[in-house]
Scaffold this motif. Structure first.
Motif, PDB file in Angstrom:
ATOM      1  N   ILE A 153      54.155  77.331   7.508  1.00  0.00           N
ATOM      2  CA  ILE A 153      54.937  77.186   5.910  1.00  0.00           C
ATOM      3  C   ILE A 153      55.794  78.520   5.649  1.00  0.00           C
ATOM      4  O   ILE A 153      56.736  78.370   5.201  1.00  0.00           O
ATOM      5  CB  ILE A 153      53.998  76.863   4.971  1.00  0.00           C
ATOM      6  N   SER A 154      54.832  79.547   5.865  1.00  0.00           N
ATOM      7  CA  SER A 154      55.730  80.792   5.694  1.00  0.00           C
ATOM      8  C   SER A 154      56.814  81.206   6.423  1.00  0.00           C
ATOM      9  O   SER A 154      57.863  81.816   5.939  1.00  0.00           O
ATOM     10  CB  SER A 154      54.738  81.976   5.749  1.00  0.00           C
ATOM     11  N   ALA A 155      56.748  80.588   7.647  1.00  0.00           N
ATOM     12  CA  ALA A 155      57.931  80.987   8.712  1.00  0.00           C
ATOM     13  C   ALA A 155      59.190  80.289   8.155  1.00  0.00           C
ATOM     14  O   ALA A 155      60.098  80.482   8.479  1.00  0.00           O
ATOM     15  CB  ALA A 155      57.427  80.647  10.020  1.00  0.00           C
ATOM     16  N   THR A 156      58.930  78.898   7.890  1.00  0.00           N
ATOM     17  CA  THR A 156      59.863  77.832   7.251  1.00  0.00           C
ATOM     18  C   THR A 156      60.405  78.446   6.027  1.00  0.00           C
ATOM     19  O   THR A 156      61.716  78.461   5.957  1.00  0.00           O
ATOM     20  CB  THR A 156      59.079  76.800   6.946  1.00  0.00           C
ATOM     21  N   LEU A 157      59.705  79.216   5.146  1.00  0.00           N
ATOM     22  CA  LEU A 157      60.422  79.769   3.840  1.00  0.00           C
ATOM     23  C   LEU A 157      61.218  80.785   4.198  1.00  0.00           C
ATOM     24  O   LEU A 157      62.324  81.079   3.779  1.00  0.00           O
ATOM     25  CB  LEU A 157      59.195  80.074   2.894  1.00  0.00           C
ATOM     26  N   LYS A 158      60.759  81.846   5.262  1.00  0.00           N
ATOM     27  CA  LYS A 158      61.520  82.884   5.652  1.00  0.00           C
ATOM     28  C   LYS A 158      62.987  82.357   6.204  1.00  0.00           C
ATOM     29  O   LYS A 158      64.152  83.087   6.016  1.00  0.00           O
ATOM     30  CB  LYS A 158      60.813  83.678   6.598  1.00  0.00           C
ATOM     31  N   THR A 159      62.952  81.318   7.029  1.00  0.00           N
ATOM     32  CA  THR A 159      63.933  80.740   7.715  1.00  0.00           C
ATOM     33  C   THR A 159      65.022  80.257   6.477  1.00  0.00           C
ATOM     34  O   THR A 159      66.164  80.445   6.684  1.00  0.00           O
ATOM     35  CB  THR A 159      63.747  79.996   8.720  1.00  0.00           C
ATOM     36  N   LEU A 160      64.375  79.584   5.941  1.00  0.00           N
ATOM     37  CA  LEU A 160      65.322  78.951   4.645  1.00  0.00           C
ATOM     38  C   LEU A 160      65.862  80.005   3.764  1.00  0.00           C
ATOM     39  O   LEU A 160      67.060  79.789   3.348  1.00  0.00           O
ATOM     40  CB  LEU A 160      64.409  78.160   3.783  1.00  0.00           C
ATOM     41  N   SER A 161      65.238  81.182   3.238  1.00  0.00           N
ATOM     42  CA  SER A 161      65.644  82.245   2.535  1.00  0.00           C
ATOM     43  C   SER A 161      66.920  82.765   3.484  1.00  0.00           C
ATOM     44  O   SER A 161      67.666  83.098   2.895  1.00  0.00           O
ATOM     45  CB  SER A 161      64.678  83.119   2.502  1.00  0.00           C
ATOM     46  N   GLU A 162      66.797  83.064   4.741  1.00  0.00           N
ATOM     47  CA  GLU A 162      67.722  83.663   5.461  1.00  0.00           C
ATOM     48  C   GLU A 162      68.831  82.777   5.525  1.00  0.00           C
ATOM     49  O   GLU A 162      70.068  83.327   5.655  1.00  0.00           O
ATOM     50  CB  GLU A 162      67.275  83.899   7.003  1.00  0.00           C
ATOM     51  N   ALA A 163      68.615  81.550   5.859  1.00  0.00           N
ATOM     52  CA  ALA A 163      69.862  80.595   5.739  1.00  0.00           C
ATOM     53  C   ALA A 163      70.391  80.730   4.405  1.00  0.00           C
ATOM     54  O   ALA A 163      71.723  80.212   4.510  1.00  0.00           O
ATOM     55  CB  ALA A 163      69.224  79.272   6.129  1.00  0.00           C
ATOM     56  N   ALA A 164      69.788  80.593   3.266  1.00  0.00           N
ATOM     57  CA  ALA A 164      70.409  80.507   2.007  1.00  0.00           C
ATOM     58  C   ALA A 164      71.150  81.793   1.627  1.00  0.00           C
ATOM     59  O   ALA A 164      71.989  81.789   0.856  1.00  0.00           O
ATOM     60  CB  ALA A 164      69.394  80.134   0.982  1.00  0.00           C
ATOM     61  N   ALA A 165      71.012  82.880   2.419  1.00  0.00           N
ATOM     62  CA  ALA A 165      71.890  84.189   2.188  1.00  0.00           C
ATOM     63  C   ALA A 165      73.257  83.761   2.073  1.00  0.00           C
ATOM     64  O   ALA A 165      73.806  83.112   2.890  1.00  0.00           O
ATOM     65  CB  ALA A 165      71.552  85.219   3.127  1.00  0.00           C
ATOM     66  N   PRO A 166      73.966  84.744   1.269  1.00  0.00           N
ATOM     67  CA  PRO A 166      75.361  84.439   0.988  1.00  0.00           C
ATOM     68  C   PRO A 166      76.121  84.647   2.444  1.00  0.00           C
ATOM     69  O   PRO A 166      75.704  85.470   3.265  1.00  0.00           O
ATOM     70  CB  PRO A 166      75.834  85.368   0.028  1.00  0.00           C
ATOM     71  N   VAL A 167      77.231  83.967   2.882  1.00  0.00           N
ATOM     72  CA  VAL A 167      77.718  84.151   4.156  1.00  0.00           C
ATOM     73  C   VAL A 167      78.106  85.537   4.326  1.00  0.00           C
ATOM     74  O   VAL A 167      78.202  85.949   5.513  1.00  0.00           O
ATOM     75  CB  VAL A 167      78.846  82.824   4.337  1.00  0.00           C
ATOM     76  N   GLY A 168      78.909  85.994   3.258  1.00  0.00           N
ATOM     77  CA  GLY A 168      79.646  87.375   3.325  1.00  0.00           C
ATOM     78  C   GLY A 168      78.441  88.467   3.458  1.00  0.00           C
ATOM     79  O   GLY A 168      78.974  89.674   3.760  1.00  0.00           O
ATOM     80  N   LYS A 169      77.569  88.211   3.200  1.00  0.00           N
ATOM     81  CA  LYS A 169      76.389  89.410   3.244  1.00  0.00           C
ATOM     82  C   LYS A 169      76.336  90.185   4.538  1.00  0.00           C
ATOM     83  O   LYS A 169      76.342  91.272   4.734  1.00  0.00           O
ATOM     84  CB  LYS A 169      74.926  89.024   3.005  1.00  0.00           C
ATOM     85  N   LYS A 170      76.348  89.440   5.870  1.00  0.00           N
ATOM     86  CA  LYS A 170      76.173  89.932   7.018  1.00  0.00           C
ATOM     87  C   LYS A 170      77.521  90.640   7.335  1.00  0.00           C
ATOM     88  O   LYS A 170      77.709  91.728   7.852  1.00  0.00           O
ATOM     89  CB  LYS A 170      76.040  88.757   7.952  1.00  0.00           C
ATOM     90  N   ALA A 171      78.466  90.162   7.102  1.00  0.00           N
ATOM     91  CA  ALA A 171      80.013  90.662   7.375  1.00  0.00           C
ATOM     92  C   ALA A 171      80.125  91.866   6.281  1.00  0.00           C
ATOM     93  O   ALA A 171      80.750  93.007   6.891  1.00  0.00           O
ATOM     94  CB  ALA A 171      81.137  89.565   6.769  1.00  0.00           C
TER      95      ALA A 171
END
Length: 181
Positions: free
Chosen positions: A134-152
């Motif tokens: 569950i913790s790994a899933t939450l981490k993945t979901l949080s990373e996926a929900a990050a704004p698209v422009g953040k990495k850029a």
């Protein structure tokens, strides 16, 4: 070895068929009957289904299937986080009531293999593995929900630091001073 003939629960099959929640093949698997037998019985007894289960229409062109609007990543991420939260609550309940669950399983279950399986399912190791998943899933979901422009934005900041004369910028070559006097 000959297959044992068990009675078929046609009343249950009819109820599930009319509800329309499960596909005919799923009903057939559940009741260990062929789907053709269910279809023949439904036709003979004139059963009607409330609503057909939603399946992917494979006759539809691929281009149309691909261009259908999908849910936004943020919406899916929020749904996933809510589901993970409910699963954490269930895990908390199993952990807090572990002793009572264990006593109930031992008292009620006469089949030793089933009892062992149930006890293994609520064991500390399984609960720890569930928490980790569950913790790994939450981490993945949080990373996926990050704004698209953040990495850029981070990439642009790194490129600017490298080329803008900062401490990570490449050093220029030596300057030659020529004095012709």
């Amino acid at each position: 070895m000959a297959k044992e003939n068990k009675p078929i629960d046609w009343d249950g099959i009819e109820k599930d068929y009319r509800a329309g929640v499960l596909s005919v093949r799923d009903i057939a698997r559940w009741y260990s009957v062929s789907h053709t037998a269910i279809n023949k019985r439904a036709k003979a007894d004139k059963w009607s289904r409330a609503a057909q289960p939603k399946h992917l229409d494979r006759r539809e062109p691929v281009e149309q299937r691909l261009t259908k609007p999908a849910e936004a990543h943020a919406d899916l991420s929020e749904k996933g986080k809510a589901l993970a939260g409910r699963m954490m609550d269930e895990l908390d309940a199993v952990t807090s009531l572990h002793g009572e669950l264990e006593d109930m399983i031992c008292a009620e279950e006469s089949d030793s293999r089933r009892r062992q399986s149930l006890l293994r399912a609520i064991s500390l190791g399984e609960r720890a593995k569930t928490l980790k998943d569950i913790s790994a899933t939450l981490k993945t979901l949080s990373e996926a929900a990050a704004p698209v422009g953040k990495k850029a934005a981070r990439k642009d900041a790194a490129a600017a630091a490298a080329s803008g004369g900062g401490k990570f910028a490449p050093r220029p070559g030596p300057k030659l001073v020529v004095d012709n006097k």
